[in-house]
Scaffold this motif. Sequence first.
Motif, PDB file in Angstrom:
ATOM      1  N   THR A   1       0.990  -1.497  -0.051  1.00 49.55           N
ATOM      2  CA  THR A   1      -0.125   0.012  -0.140  1.00 49.55           C
ATOM      3  C   THR A   1       0.797   1.144   0.090  1.00 49.55           C
ATOM      4  O   THR A   1       0.666   2.229  -0.820  1.00 49.55           O
ATOM      5  CB  THR A   1      -0.795  -0.162   1.088  1.00 49.55           C
TER       6      THR A   1
ATOM      7  N   ILE B   1       0.831   3.899  -3.033  1.00 48.82           N
ATOM      8  CA  ILE B   1       0.397   5.438  -2.972  1.00 48.82           C
ATOM      9  C   ILE B   1       1.742   6.316  -3.613  1.00 48.82           C
ATOM     10  O   ILE B   1       1.139   7.484  -4.049  1.00 48.82           O
ATOM     11  CB  ILE B   1       0.012   5.560  -1.470  1.00 48.82           C
TER      12      ILE B   1
ATOM     13  N   SER C   1       1.426   9.055  -6.524  1.00 49.84           N
ATOM     14  CA  SER C   1       1.847  10.256  -6.126  1.00 49.84           C
ATOM     15  C   SER C   1       2.793  10.714  -7.149  1.00 49.84           C
ATOM     16  O   SER C   1       2.687  11.934  -7.697  1.00 49.84           O
ATOM     17  CB  SER C   1       2.339  10.436  -4.727  1.00 49.84           C
TER      18      SER C   1
ATOM     19  N   ILE D   1       1.509  15.080   0.390  1.00 46.94           N
ATOM     20  CA  ILE D   1       0.258  14.437   0.787  1.00 46.94           C
ATOM     21  C   ILE D   1       0.341  12.978   0.491  1.00 46.94           C
ATOM     22  O   ILE D   1      -0.161  12.255   1.366  1.00 46.94           O
ATOM     23  CB  ILE D   1      -0.851  15.422  -0.152  1.00 46.94           C
ATOM     24  N   GLY D   2       0.875  12.588  -0.673  1.00 46.70           N
ATOM     25  CA  GLY D   2       0.997  11.214  -0.895  1.00 46.70           C
ATOM     26  C   GLY D   2       1.821  10.503   0.110  1.00 46.70           C
ATOM     27  O   GLY D   2       1.398   9.280   0.550  1.00 46.70           O
TER      28      GLY D   2
ATOM     29  N   LEU E   1      -0.438  10.386   3.340  1.00 46.31           N
ATOM     30  CA  LEU E   1      -1.533   9.319   3.204  1.00 46.31           C
ATOM     31  C   LEU E   1      -0.792   7.867   3.230  1.00 46.31           C
ATOM     32  O   LEU E   1      -1.549   7.105   3.595  1.00 46.31           O
ATOM     33  CB  LEU E   1      -2.044   9.598   1.659  1.00 46.31           C
TER      34      LEU E   1
ATOM     35  N   ALA F   1      -0.305   6.728   6.667  1.00 52.67           N
ATOM     36  CA  ALA F   1      -1.479   6.672   7.359  1.00 52.67           C
ATOM     37  C   ALA F   1      -2.266   5.178   6.710  1.00 52.67           C
ATOM     38  O   ALA F   1      -2.901   4.328   7.652  1.00 52.67           O
ATOM     39  CB  ALA F   1      -2.450   7.654   7.239  1.00 52.67           C
ATOM     40  N   ALA F   2      -2.290   5.038   5.509  1.00 62.24           N
ATOM     41  CA  ALA F   2      -2.866   3.810   5.002  1.00 62.24           C
ATOM     42  C   ALA F   2      -2.118   2.676   5.421  1.00 62.24           C
ATOM     43  O   ALA F   2      -2.701   1.684   5.378  1.00 62.24           O
ATOM     44  CB  ALA F   2      -3.117   3.791   3.419  1.00 62.24           C
TER      45      ALA F   2
END
Length: 849
Positions: free
Chosen positions: A563, A567, A571, A611-612, A615, A618-619
């Motif tokens: 993941t 991501i 990005s 941001i990527g 994320l 977090a993911a």
Amino acid sequence: MKPFHCFSVLLTAFLVLGIVFGSAAFQTASDILTKGDSLLNLTEDSVSNVGKDTVKQERSLNSIIHTLEQYIIATNHINKVLGRVVDTTEVSMELPKVEERIEQVRIRLERKDRDINLRYLNALSNFSNYQDRLLQRWKEHFDTKSADVLNAYDSLKQIKKDNLLSVSIDDPSVLPSFQDQLRELKGRVNTGDSLFVARQLNLASYQTRLSSALIALRDFEEEIRDRERALERQLFDQEINFIWEGGSYPNTKDIMRVINHSLIINSIIFNGYLEASRPVIIWIMILIIAFFLWFRYLLRHIKSEKEFSDIILQRTKFVPKNPFLSAMIIVLPLATFFFRSPPVVLIMVVLWLLVLVTTVLIRPHVKKKVYVYWWLFLGIFVVYSISNLYIETAFEERWALLLLSLLGIGLAYNIIGAVRKSDITHPRYVVLLIQLFLLIQGLSVISNILGRYSLAKILGVAGTTSLMQAVGLYVFVLVIMEAIYLQIELSKKSSTEYTAYFDFQDITSKVRNIFVFLASAIWLYYLTANLTIYDYLYENTAAFLSAERTIGESKFTFGSVFTFVVIIWISGIISKYISYFAEAKDQKMAANRKQRLGSSILLIKLGVFTIGFLLAIAAAGIPLDNVAIVLGALSVGIGFGLQTIINNLVSGIILAFERPVQIGDVIEVGGRSGVVKEVGIRASKILGYDGSELIMPNGDLLSQQLVNWTLSNKRRRVELFIGVAYGSDSEKVEGVLRSVLDRDGILKVPGPSVFLQNFADSAVEYRLLFWVADIDTWVDMRNEVMKDIYKRFGDEGIEIPFPQRDLYIKSMPGAQPEKKKVDPKPADEASEGDEGGDKDPADGDSGEK
């Protein structure tokens, strides 16, 4: 009687009367209060509950009245909740149909004389999963309503426990309003009891039916799973005899009966699923109409606004001729993904529509022979797809499927030969897809020969449907590219511009891969689904990715790592395409530096990456303390060997904020000149005028001396040195030069200048200075000016000198000296002749050039 005595008597009488009447009034008030306090007296039925009474005897009359008002308000709300009619329209109409479908399928499934195949069991599994979700949704709805009713009735029971309802007043004339409210409260409580019973009976009837249907469906699903596992284990087992052996098939069946039986079951599944999926179907239709209107808008405006509309539309194949079918082919490959667990019959119907639309769209653009091949494949596909919907195994179609596989192999072999001999450039994956089809169909033939009928059928269906779907997805990508091209053309401001085709070629090379990847993912999903290995691959992959692993004291899963990487990769792709389209926009805004994003694109890229990254963390579920450890290790690495990289990174951020260099600027740095094409995170890309690309670290852009020709504007001063021969008329020369500089393309402010620069060895030099508005045109303007000067000097007779040198040869190595002739004259005559000034020819003439 004296007056004073009379007054005393009267006063005494009034006092006596006052005492008498006051005592009576006091007694009346005392009686009322006593009766008021008797409101707390309980009836005989309630005396035994005094210990449980929630109303304390010592509370006041005002408190009782206030409690009574609250109870009346509360019972009003409670009765509204209990009396609220539950919307059972959908359940009343659909539940009997669901129960009927489940019963029909269950009866056919329980028939032991029918050999149900794996494909049909997969369809039943999808059907039962959907019915399960539907029933569960209804059940949750009724459970929620039942919980609301029970909560309301619990509140009503709390009111009923209060002994306030057991209060009795013997005298109806005492506090009549209070007694009316008390009677109203008792009536509302009784009404609430009646409403609760009625509502519970109504809800319980539906809850019971839904629970029964769910129980039957769960048993049904368990049986389906057992049969699926059994058939999957037997998939590679021999079911019938080898093809070279004789003998009849077990359980000989009538093909027409199998087809009719399958038609009934598939109709039940298909109709039931469509009825329950109307909102999804509506959304699909809205999407098709939206794309169709978009295409019509593009075509209408291009035809009316573009001067070269015919040329623009000739570069497209599908959208101008069939806008509605083009809209359909964009939506159809994605349609089944809008449904949740769609049955096989729905997937096949959507695939039939896709193949039909593809057949119409490709007709004008392929050769007749290729189109004949396509129709033959289409016939094979129709037979295979119908056979794929059988709910029973029919060994009688063994020879028909074998012949279809052999016919498909022959057609595919001929197509590969035609493609390789053709001069037309085909996509590189066309031959690969056909070779894959040959492989799958070859395995199908071998399985059929060896008696593995079910395996042969699965392979044949998968090979044929995947090939037809691949062609449809290829047209899907082409239509999307055409739509993008038409949108680019329409966005051109000038009606006479149609050169966006070249921009389109560049955009296609960047964007096509995204849609090719999407089409490949769709094709791969359906290939694995047709091979009945999708669930197996999904479950095993999910188990592998979700398994917890340990390195030292740290725990992780490959799913979290995957993941995180995905991501970050997405990005990077987003950042890449944002910068690409921003640079394309900057090139169109080249004349106005302030309207360009320029180096600010770097901030956008950094923002996307940041941001990527967040994320991804977090993911992936990475703890922040681990991130802090990584950043700490990174800081140590910076101290040892990453100073240059961090320097370049920080320099890039400084370039983005200060903006001394923008994308599209013409610069000179480090002895190299060119146009800035990209300001990256670590380095910038400079396109040289010779076509080379210089990758320069951002730190060098800040540390070295940088010349930016377009920092504030794009004007450029051009300097020329023109020489004329000595003796030329200077006024005439200057007049000619000034007249040449008075032309379009040369700025008037600041105006051109002509100066006498230098008296050189062989020429008088003049210096010309003039300005051009765009640095991109200064070379062409200098070329025009110099050509015009050369022509005007020739017309005016002004000589442009060139360097000249006089050469005197004193001697030449290897040359024989010339012998002197003997003069027969006497010596005295010879000496006289010499005195006449004759010179030796070898000495040369110093005055001759």
